[in-house]
Design a protein around this motif. Structure first.
Motif, PDB file in Angstrom:
ATOM      1  N   TYR A 125       0.817  -1.214   0.000  1.00  0.00           N
ATOM      2  CA  TYR A 125       0.000   0.000   0.000  1.00  0.00           C
ATOM      3  C   TYR A 125       0.854   1.269   0.000  1.00  0.00           C
ATOM      4  CZ  TYR A 125      -4.380  -2.593   0.651  1.00  0.00           C
ATOM      5  OH  TYR A 125      -5.469  -3.407   0.489  1.00  0.00           O
ATOM      6  N   GLY A 126       2.170   1.131   0.188  1.00  0.00           N
ATOM      7  CA  GLY A 126       3.112   2.208  -0.057  1.00  0.00           C
ATOM      8  C   GLY A 126       3.208   3.322   0.964  1.00  0.00           C
ATOM      9  N   TYR A 127       2.615   3.185   2.123  1.00  0.00           N
ATOM     10  CA  TYR A 127       2.684   4.251   3.132  1.00  0.00           C
ATOM     11  C   TYR A 127       4.120   4.331   3.646  1.00  0.00           C
ATOM     12  CZ  TYR A 127       0.146   7.331   6.368  1.00  0.00           C
ATOM     13  OH  TYR A 127      -0.368   8.417   7.031  1.00  0.00           O
ATOM     14  N   PRO A 128       4.742   5.525   3.652  1.00  0.00           N
ATOM     15  CA  PRO A 128       6.118   5.645   4.146  1.00  0.00           C
ATOM     16  C   PRO A 128       6.227   5.154   5.602  1.00  0.00           C
ATOM     17  CG  PRO A 128       5.474   7.624   2.967  1.00  0.00           C
ATOM     18  CD  PRO A 128       4.230   6.799   3.137  1.00  0.00           C
ATOM     19  N   ALA A 129       7.178   4.271   5.841  1.00  0.00           N
ATOM     20  CA  ALA A 129       7.271   3.568   7.126  1.00  0.00           C
ATOM     21  C   ALA A 129       7.379   4.508   8.320  1.00  0.00           C
ATOM     22  CB  ALA A 129       8.439   2.595   7.106  1.00  0.00           C
ATOM     23  N   ALA A 130       8.215   5.523   8.255  1.00  0.00           N
ATOM     24  CA  ALA A 130       8.391   6.427   9.401  1.00  0.00           C
ATOM     25  C   ALA A 130       7.110   7.206   9.691  1.00  0.00           C
ATOM     26  CB  ALA A 130       9.559   7.379   9.166  1.00  0.00           C
ATOM     27  N   MET A 131       6.434   7.636   8.656  1.00  0.00           N
ATOM     28  CA  MET A 131       5.175   8.363   8.842  1.00  0.00           C
ATOM     29  C   MET A 131       4.100   7.440   9.410  1.00  0.00           C
ATOM     30  SD  MET A 131       5.251  10.588   5.331  1.00  0.00           S
ATOM     31  CE  MET A 131       3.809  11.585   5.666  1.00  0.00           C
ATOM     32  N   ALA A 132       4.035   6.216   8.904  1.00  0.00           N
ATOM     33  CA  ALA A 132       3.050   5.254   9.394  1.00  0.00           C
ATOM     34  C   ALA A 132       3.311   4.902  10.855  1.00  0.00           C
ATOM     35  CB  ALA A 132       3.080   3.992   8.534  1.00  0.00           C
ATOM     36  N   ALA A 133       4.581   4.759  11.234  1.00  0.00           N
ATOM     37  CA  ALA A 133       4.922   4.427  12.619  1.00  0.00           C
ATOM     38  C   ALA A 133       4.495   5.542  13.559  1.00  0.00           C
ATOM     39  CB  ALA A 133       6.417   4.158  12.734  1.00  0.00           C
ATOM     40  N   LYS A 134       4.676   6.773  13.148  1.00  0.00           N
ATOM     41  CA  LYS A 134       4.268   7.912  13.973  1.00  0.00           C
ATOM     42  C   LYS A 134       2.754   7.912  14.180  1.00  0.00           C
ATOM     43  CE  LYS A 134       4.580  12.908  14.292  1.00  0.00           C
ATOM     44  NZ  LYS A 134       5.037  14.157  13.689  1.00  0.00           N
ATOM     45  N   VAL A 135       1.998   7.649  13.115  1.00  0.00           N
ATOM     46  CA  VAL A 135       0.540   7.579  13.220  1.00  0.00           C
ATOM     47  C   VAL A 135       0.138   6.436  14.150  1.00  0.00           C
ATOM     48  CG1 VAL A 135      -1.589   7.099  11.946  1.00  0.00           C
ATOM     49  CG2 VAL A 135       0.118   8.657  10.976  1.00  0.00           C
ATOM     50  N   ALA A 136       0.774   5.283  13.982  1.00  0.00           N
ATOM     51  CA  ALA A 136       0.442   4.104  14.791  1.00  0.00           C
ATOM     52  C   ALA A 136       0.666   4.376  16.272  1.00  0.00           C
ATOM     53  CB  ALA A 136       1.292   2.914  14.345  1.00  0.00           C
ATOM     54  N   VAL A 137       1.833   4.872  16.611  1.00  0.00           N
ATOM     55  CA  VAL A 137       2.167   5.143  18.012  1.00  0.00           C
ATOM     56  C   VAL A 137       1.237   6.202  18.587  1.00  0.00           C
ATOM     57  CG1 VAL A 137       3.972   6.094  19.502  1.00  0.00           C
ATOM     58  CG2 VAL A 137       4.539   4.322  17.833  1.00  0.00           C
ATOM     59  N   GLY A 138       0.941   7.227  17.814  1.00  0.00           N
ATOM     60  CA  GLY A 138       0.042   8.274  18.286  1.00  0.00           C
ATOM     61  C   GLY A 138      -1.366   7.763  18.544  1.00  0.00           C
ATOM     62  N   ALA A 139      -1.875   6.937  17.637  1.00  0.00           N
ATOM     63  CA  ALA A 139      -3.226   6.399  17.801  1.00  0.00           C
ATOM     64  C   ALA A 139      -3.312   5.479  19.015  1.00  0.00           C
ATOM     65  CB  ALA A 139      -3.643   5.653  16.535  1.00  0.00           C
ATOM     66  N   ILE A 140      -2.300   4.655  19.192  1.00  0.00           N
ATOM     67  CA  ILE A 140      -2.269   3.754  20.350  1.00  0.00           C
ATOM     68  C   ILE A 140      -2.181   4.562  21.639  1.00  0.00           C
ATOM     69  CG2 ILE A 140      -0.874   2.011  21.532  1.00  0.00           C
ATOM     70  CD1 ILE A 140      -0.224   0.929  18.640  1.00  0.00           C
ATOM     71  N   ALA A 141      -1.292   5.546  21.673  1.00  0.00           N
ATOM     72  CA  ALA A 141      -1.140   6.377  22.876  1.00  0.00           C
ATOM     73  C   ALA A 141      -2.427   7.110  23.213  1.00  0.00           C
ATOM     74  CB  ALA A 141       0.012   7.368  22.678  1.00  0.00           C
ATOM     75  N   ASN A 142      -3.108   7.632  22.202  1.00  0.00           N
ATOM     76  CA  ASN A 142      -4.371   8.339  22.444  1.00  0.00           C
ATOM     77  C   ASN A 142      -5.404   7.426  23.080  1.00  0.00           C
ATOM     78  OD1 ASN A 142      -3.440  10.775  21.471  1.00  0.00           O
ATOM     79  ND2 ASN A 142      -4.267  10.459  19.416  1.00  0.00           N
ATOM     80  N   LEU A 143      -5.549   6.211  22.547  1.00  0.00           N
ATOM     81  CA  LEU A 143      -6.534   5.296  23.120  1.00  0.00           C
ATOM     82  C   LEU A 143      -6.157   4.924  24.551  1.00  0.00           C
ATOM     83  CD1 LEU A 143      -8.871   2.863  21.887  1.00  0.00           C
ATOM     84  CD2 LEU A 143      -7.240   1.912  23.508  1.00  0.00           C
ATOM     85  N   LEU A 144      -4.877   4.688  24.800  1.00  0.00           N
ATOM     86  CA  LEU A 144      -4.457   4.292  26.152  1.00  0.00           C
ATOM     87  C   LEU A 144      -4.623   5.426  27.158  1.00  0.00           C
ATOM     88  CD1 LEU A 144      -1.361   2.087  25.300  1.00  0.00           C
ATOM     89  CD2 LEU A 144      -3.684   1.352  25.913  1.00  0.00           C
ATOM     90  N   ARG A 145      -4.543   6.672  26.693  1.00  0.00           N
ATOM     91  CA  ARG A 145      -4.828   7.810  27.590  1.00  0.00           C
ATOM     92  C   ARG A 145      -6.311   7.844  27.946  1.00  0.00           C
ATOM     93  NH1 ARG A 145      -1.701  10.756  23.692  1.00  0.00           N
ATOM     94  NH2 ARG A 145       0.452  10.769  24.381  1.00  0.00           N
TER      95      ARG A 145
END
Length: 176
Positions: A125-145
């Protein structure tokens, strides 16, 4: 690191080998298998997974569906469909964050305590890895908060050294 009472770690290897409550599958919208992690999960789970996925009738981008894990060490599989990268101007970050949020909400509702996520959308799907990782970590952190203690462990899984390094960098950036 710990976020909201949940251990969040990066792990390198084959997600299909993890004995967790659920692994997340970076699926296509048909849910009928494909390449990359999707194909590996379907091969590992066996034909019963494909049969169950056929009954689900697919899954739109940003949503998630829950199935059994069958022959996998994981008890269940959460299938989510990430966005195809089109340069970042077509809502890809929001859709990718929704994949993580939908998967976490589904897991929470099912009482699943240990999860493993691949790097969703970073393969074909071609999503740049560093950008995708930032989104992933942010989404997980938001839910855990919002829901502290909702999970015991969340693993971010990199298949190889490069993918793992990107995930570790995104998680470390959250700590700073």
């Amino acid at each position: 690191m710990e976020l909201g009472g949940t251990r969040v770690e990066v792990w390198q290897g084959d997600i299909t080998q993890l004995a967790v409550d659920a692994i997340v599958n970076a699926a296509n919208s048909s849910l009928l298998g494909g390449g990359g992690v999707d194909g590996a999960i379907h091969r590992g789970a066996g034909p019963e997974l494909l049969a169950e996925c056929r009954e689900l009738g697919g899954c739109p981008t940003g949503e998630a569906r829950l199935t059994g894990g069958y022959k996998l060490p994981a008890r269940q599989v959460i299938h989510t469909v990430g966005p195809v990268w089109h340069g970042g101007g077509q809502g890809e970050a929001e859709l990718l964050a929704r994949c993580y949020r939908s998967s976490l909400d589904l897991a929470r509702g099912a009482g699943l305590r240990t999860l493993a996520f691949p790097a969703i959308s970073t393969g074909v799907y071609g999503y740049p890895a560093a950008m995708a990782a930032k989104v992933a970590v942010g989404a997980i952190a938001n839910l855990l908060r919002e829901h502290p203690g909702a999970f015991d462990t969340i693993l971010l899984v990199g298949f190889d050294h490069d993918a793992t390094a990107v995930l570790r960098a995104a998680l470390a950036a959250l700590e700073n």
